[in-house]
Design a protein around this motif. Sequence first.
Motif, PDB file in Angstrom:
ATOM      1  N   PRO A   3       0.828  -1.217   0.000  1.00 37.64           N
ATOM      2  CA  PRO A   3       0.000   0.000   0.000  1.00 37.64           C
ATOM      3  C   PRO A   3       0.862   1.267   0.000  1.00 37.64           C
ATOM      4  CG  PRO A   3       0.162  -0.872   2.228  1.00 37.64           C
ATOM      5  CD  PRO A   3       0.959  -1.805   1.350  1.00 37.64           C
ATOM      6  N   PHE A   4       0.385   2.279  -0.711  1.00 39.11           N
ATOM      7  CA  PHE A   4       1.094   3.549  -0.804  1.00 39.11           C
ATOM      8  C   PHE A   4       0.167   4.693  -0.410  1.00 39.11           C
ATOM      9  CE2 PHE A   4       3.100   0.715  -3.834  1.00 39.11           C
ATOM     10  CZ  PHE A   4       4.453   0.925  -3.626  1.00 39.11           C
ATOM     11  N   LEU A   5       0.779   5.769   0.025  1.00 44.63           N
ATOM     12  CA  LEU A   5       0.060   7.023   0.235  1.00 44.63           C
ATOM     13  C   LEU A   5      -0.055   7.752  -1.096  1.00 44.63           C
ATOM     14  CD1 LEU A   5       1.889   8.091   3.517  1.00 44.63           C
ATOM     15  CD2 LEU A   5      -0.431   7.141   3.340  1.00 44.63           C
ATOM     16  N   GLU A   6      -0.844   8.786  -1.114  1.00 43.26           N
ATOM     17  CA  GLU A   6      -1.082   9.511  -2.366  1.00 43.26           C
ATOM     18  C   GLU A   6       0.196  10.113  -2.929  1.00 43.26           C
ATOM     19  OE1 GLU A   6      -4.161  12.917  -4.116  1.00 43.26           O
ATOM     20  OE2 GLU A   6      -4.414  12.121  -2.097  1.00 43.26           O
ATOM     21  N   ASN A   7       1.160  10.455  -2.059  1.00 45.78           N
ATOM     22  CA  ASN A   7       2.405  11.064  -2.528  1.00 45.78           C
ATOM     23  C   ASN A   7       3.458  10.038  -2.944  1.00 45.78           C
ATOM     24  OD1 ASN A   7       3.283  10.017  -0.117  1.00 45.78           O
ATOM     25  ND2 ASN A   7       3.957  11.960   0.780  1.00 45.78           N
ATOM     26  N   GLY A   8       3.107   8.739  -2.905  1.00 39.44           N
ATOM     27  CA  GLY A   8       4.038   7.701  -3.331  1.00 39.44           C
ATOM     28  C   GLY A   8       4.826   7.063  -2.206  1.00 39.44           C
TER      29      GLY A   8
END
Length: 239
Positions: free
Chosen positions: A5-10
């Motif tokens: 899983p990643f956050l929106e900023n990568g």
Amino acid sequence: PLPTPFLENGDLDTRVLEELVDFYLAKGVHAFFVSGSFGMGAATSVEQRKKVAEIVVKRTNHRIPSIINVGAVDPYTSIALGKYAQSVGAEAIGIVGPYYYSDRSEWEIIEHIKMVDHEVGLPVLIYNNAEYSGYDINPSMMAKLVEAVPRIFGSKLAKGNIPKAQRYLRAIPGFTMFIPVENLFPGMLVGIKGTISPPLATYPELGVSLVKAIDDRDWEKATILMTKVFEYLNARASL
């Protein structure tokens, strides 16, 4: 196969990654395959891949094995990832054949994997993914790989069926083969050990129950569950 899983900023979403590990452990999966295609390993930075390996192994705490995919275009990145996986306590590494430069000779591919094995020294699972690497590791070549790197214990076929898997088993006695889930039953009756299935990552209890039914030789239940697998795969495909 563990998703990453990643956050929106990568950046990695480390909290959700820990939750995913806990979720799969609670569902009774038998092992983790980390940073494979489904885990976005090839699209993740080296430091992120190291962090994923560290979190998974620590969170799992050896309750089940963690196989860390260290495949990369060059052997030196794979060596760095493999050494890190070893340092955090991973039980094995996975290697997808070196990709992008898909015109490599058989000798070059074998030497690439030999280099990684020599430096890392963990059991090795070969991830045979012709679609992504650009070439197939056929049974004859796999036998040469195992001869050159005895720590190779098995392979995942990204694409393939029971007859194809059996060709590997004939070429390499005692080899461990993982195949797509749609071949799991009756595949496990003829020497196939299991599956590393991205579709079942969203329904792991179905795969766990199917393997248990086969192990228990409960053919009626295995047939019912295999039918449910096909229904589930068809439902996913129609979305």
